[in-house]
Design a protein around this motif. Structure first.
Motif, short mmCIF file in Angstrom:
data_model
loop_
_atom_site.label_atom_id
_atom_site.label_comp_id
_atom_site.label_asym_id
_atom_site.label_seq_id
_atom_site.Cartn_x
_atom_site.Cartn_y
_atom_site.Cartn_z
N VAL A 1 0.73 3.94 -3.08
CA VAL A 1 0.24 5.32 -3.04
C VAL A 1 1.28 6.30 -3.58
CG1 VAL A 1 -1.38 5.01 -1.15
CG2 VAL A 1 0.96 5.68 -0.63
N PHE A 2 2.54 5.84 -3.68
CA PHE A 2 3.56 6.75 -4.23
C PHE A 2 3.89 6.42 -5.68
CE2 PHE A 2 4.27 7.60 0.27
CZ PHE A 2 4.35 8.98 0.22
N ARG A 3 3.02 5.64 -6.33
CA ARG A 3 3.28 5.28 -7.72
C ARG A 3 3.27 6.53 -8.60
NH1 ARG A 3 -1.91 4.86 -6.58
NH2 ARG A 3 -3.51 5.31 -8.14
N VAL B 1 0.84 -1.21 0.00
CA VAL B 1 0.00 0.00 0.00
C VAL B 1 0.87 1.25 0.00
CG1 VAL B 1 -1.67 1.34 1.34
CG2 VAL B 1 -1.99 -1.11 1.07
N VAL B 2 1.91 1.23 0.83
CA VAL B 2 2.78 2.41 0.90
C VAL B 2 3.43 2.68 -0.46
CG1 VAL B 2 4.87 3.36 1.93
CG2 VAL B 2 3.20 2.21 3.37
#
Lengths: 57, 715
Positions: free
Chosen positions: A33-35, A29-30
């Protein structure tokens, strides 16, 4: 006494698996979200509450 | 692009009427819940305040207070906020007006039936899930109606993305459904009596898996969703970090479900499972604070407004208390802290920091935002709102601090051992009670302030509504239809919430499996040992009296493996001792002493006199009198049915035992009555509830799990 009872079930594998699954999901998830290009989408999404549709009255 | 959008513009309106109804219900039930809370708080300070009426005893009103606060007050507030924000986040009217109405009236009917049945003593005896099976079924039906209405709206949305608030709502709907259904499964005996299919340790695990997650997914996740909607709305700016909110969501949904075992630390649960519960409870701290920081930072640069705007003031305070209680929670689940705090008022204070500080404050902020919008009016008095804010905050401060003091004081007194003699410093339990009575008064006064603050808000909001001059006609909004944008658009719209729901379900199932599997295996293991015999028919009836009177709200049945507990109560409880307990009665608070080993400790006559007036036996007791137990007759007519249900649940009663159950029970009742008669009690006591209760109490702990020796375990 009761801890001895439970030692008969070699179940420590369960929470271990659980912990690993959680860590993987969390890291995923971390990273997710920074993709790339996510900033634009998230800016758009975070503005949804502020826009209720055009009131034509 | 613009042109294309204009061509597909659709007109729609929002169903705000249902939101207004839920708003009224929130105000009504909030006042009821807090009035009940204040009532039982004063009852603890002064035992006579049940007015001598069985319907108003602490044991029966406490479940009503918790149910009213959680499901009636927060529930209605949540539905109001969810229905208001969902429509606007989806740019779509609620799926079906009729479903909305059924949802509203169904929920109110459930609340009313709870308000009638709980004081009458119709209870399952499982904390926060006390409602009997017909009401449980009604809850399931209404919840499904809510879900259909919710997902129907979501599918018809005109907004491509699903905002994070809606994620939290979805997690709520899915998880509450799973929790409620799994925990409430029971076999009915009669219309308002049933036995849980789970027993003993297994029931305890499932109950607290439910209990903790009822806090998580009824009092926290939906309210966080509301926070992610109303804080940006009120501050008129987007949430501080949308990325953080996504991480917040997944970590929370994933971890919360694991934390149930921390309610059972130092009980007869396996060590490793307790440790898992503890580790995850601590881990919960991280996502919770991520959410709190996100909420507060959304207000950065707006702090001057927080001082003047009641909406922001309540919301900011709520988020702060969310941070505080999610810090305290993990702290309480650390084993060494828990060994002092468990069974004490510290936990009660913690819970109220959450429900008053977080739920009440956020609901207040939300209502101050909603009422002017819904009724097209202005807040009647900002000064009153400020007055309310300070009354509530000071009241809550009194509440939390008094419970900290009471909890730590009593916890330390229970465990105090004289270093030289090796005996308890306070061997009489009552000493630890009288010590904290002043704190009970402070708590009751704090609670009264909170109630007053709520009544002020009701007045303020009703005045605001009365000033509304508008005819409340539904406004027409316009937004481009989404499905027309692309050929596959509609399919995607339907698919997304579905995938999302499945993912949420998977997250909660992982934790559930880890938590609950061992007890199913354990139960199979314990069937080997026959050292514990099932309750006799009379004891079973007595146990139902125990449950009916809500004795578990003040008395635990769980001696923890600690020296001080062993000195005070006897041998630590063993998991197999409660294997026939449908439901388990380990309890969560010791307002009075633990009862797991009370059997044979006192003569029958002691119990008889103690029930009629506890002060005859313990001078300063705060337990109310139970004179009706010596008046009400035992219900033998349902006994055979009860035995048969127990048999079906796996309790080894033979068919002949079931057939002769009434006879056997009456025989045992006469035996007890004979002994009581020797002390001058009238023989007619034989068919009264008090005899059944005495038989149950005398049986408790008399069969220490001796059959299970270490050798057997090693086989």
């Amino acid at each position: 006494m009761k801890s001895q009872v439970f030692e008969n079930f070699d179940l420590t594998i369960l929470p271990t698996i659980g912990m690993i699954v959680f860590l993987v999901v969390f890291l995923f998830v971390v990273i997710w979200v920074f993709r790339k290009n996510s900033k634009k989408i998230y800016t758009e999404m975070s503005n949804i509450p502020l826009n209720e549709g055009n009131n034509n009255e | 692009m613009n042109q294309e959008a204009n061509q597909n513009l659709e007109s729609f309106s929002y169903d705000d009427k249902i939101v207004r109804w839920f708003t009224y219900a929130t105000l009504l039930w909030g006042a009821v819940a807090m009035l009940l809370g204040v009532t039982i708080a004063f009852q603890l300070a002064y035992w006579k305040l049940n007015m001598g009426l069985e319907w108003l005893t602490f044991g029966r009103l406490r479940p009503l207070h918790t149910n009213a606060a959680i499901f009636a007050f927060v529930g209605n507030g949540m539905f109001a906020g969810v229905y208001y924000s969902l429509q606007r986040l989806c740019k779509a009217r609620l799926f079906n007006d009729l479903l909305s109405k059924l949802h509203f009236w169904g929920w109110q009917l459930i609340i009313v039936s709870a308000a009638i049945s709980l004081p009458l003593g119709m209870t399952t005896g499982k904390e926060y899930a006390e409602l009997e099976w017909p009401i449980d079924i009604a809850i399931t039906v209404v919840w499904v109606i809510f879900a259909v209405n919710f997902f129907g709206t979501l599918i018809r949305r005109r907004e491509r993305h699903i905002y994070v608030a809606i994620w939290f709502y979805i997690a709520t709907i899915v998880t509450v459904a799973v929790l409620h259904i799994v925990n409430s499964i029971s076999i009915p005996v009669s219309l308002m009596k049933s036995y849980s299919i789970y027993a003993g340790a297994q029931d305890a695990l499932i109950q607290w898996w439910y209990g903790h997650n009822a806090v998580a997914f009824f009092l926290t996740t939906p309210i966080l969703g509301l926070m992610y909607y109303f804080v940006p709305k009120a501050a008129n700016r987007p949430v501080y970090s949308y990325r953080l909110s996504i991480v917040h969501f997944w970590s929370l949904v994933f971890i919360y479900i694991w934390a149930g075992p921390h309610h059972l630390l130092y009980t007869a649960l396996p060590e490793w499972l307790q440790t898992v519960g503890m580790v995850f409870s601590v881990a919960l701290w991280a996502p919770s604070w991520g959410g709190m920081i996100n909420g507060l930072l959304t207000l950065r640069g707006k702090w001057s407004e927080v001082r003047t705007n009641p909406v922001l003031k309540f919301l900011a305070t709520a988020v702060t208390f969310y941070g505080m209680s999610t810090f305290e929670g993990p702290l309480l689940s650390v084993k060494s802290v828990n060994s002092v705090a468990h069974f004490t008022d510290w936990v009660i204070g913690h819970v109220h920091a959450g429900t008053i500080g977080w739920n009440y404050m956020l609901t207040a902020g939300m209502l101050y935002y909603l009422v002017p919008k819904l009724w097209k009016t202005k807040i009647y008095s900002i000064a009153l709102a400020n007055f309310q804010f300070w009354t509530a905050t000071i009241g809550l401060f009194f509440y939390i601090v008094s419970m900290w003091i009471a909890g730590v004081t009593q916890g330390m007194m229970w465990r105090a051992i004289d270093g030289e003699t090796g005996t308890l410093v306070y061997p009489n339990f009552i000493e630890t009670v009288t010590q904290i009575i002043p704190m009970y008064w402070v708590r009751a006064i704090g609670g009264t302030l909170v109630l007053i603050s709520f009544l002020v808000m009701i007045y303020n909001l009703l005045k605001s509504i009365a000033a509304s001059k508008s005819d409340l006609k539904e406004e027409i909004y316009q937004a481009p239809a989404l499905s027309a944008n692309t050929a596959t658009g509609h399919r995607k719209l339907e698919g997304l919430p579905m995938i999302f729901t499945v993912l949420v379900l998977l997250s909660i199932i992982v934790g559930t499996v880890v938590e609950i599997t061992p007890t199913f295996l354990a139960n199979r293991f314990f069937v080997k040992s026959d050292s514990i015999t099932p309750y006799t028919p009379l004891e079973l009836l007595g146990r139902d009296v125990f449950i009916k009177e809500g004795c578990y709200t003040c008395h635990s049945q769980m001696v923890r493996p600690m020296v001080s507990e062993q000195l005070r109560y006897g041998k630590p409880s063993h998991i197999s001792e409660s294997r026939y307990d449908h439901p388990f009665q380990w309890g969560s608070r010791r307002i009075g002493p633990d009862l797991a080993r009370v059997g044979s400790k006192y003569p029958h006559m002691w119990h008889y006199r103690h029930m009629l007036n506890p002060r005859h036996m313990t001078h300063d007791s705060i337990m109310p009198n139970y004179p009706w137990l010596a008046r009400k007759k035992i219900h033998y007519d349902v006994l055979e049915k009860k035995m048969r249900v127990m048999q079906a649940l796996g309790v080894p009663y033979s068919d002949s035992e079931v057939a002769s159950s009434v006879e056997d029970a009456q025989y045992q009742a006469n035996e007890i009555a004979d002994i009581l008669a020797q002390s001058g009690v009238d023989k007619s006591v034989a068919d009264k509830e008090i005899v059944a209760l005495i038989s149950y109490l005398q049986r408790l702990g008399s069969e220490v799990a001796e059959g299970i020796t270490d050798q057997e375990v090693e086989e």
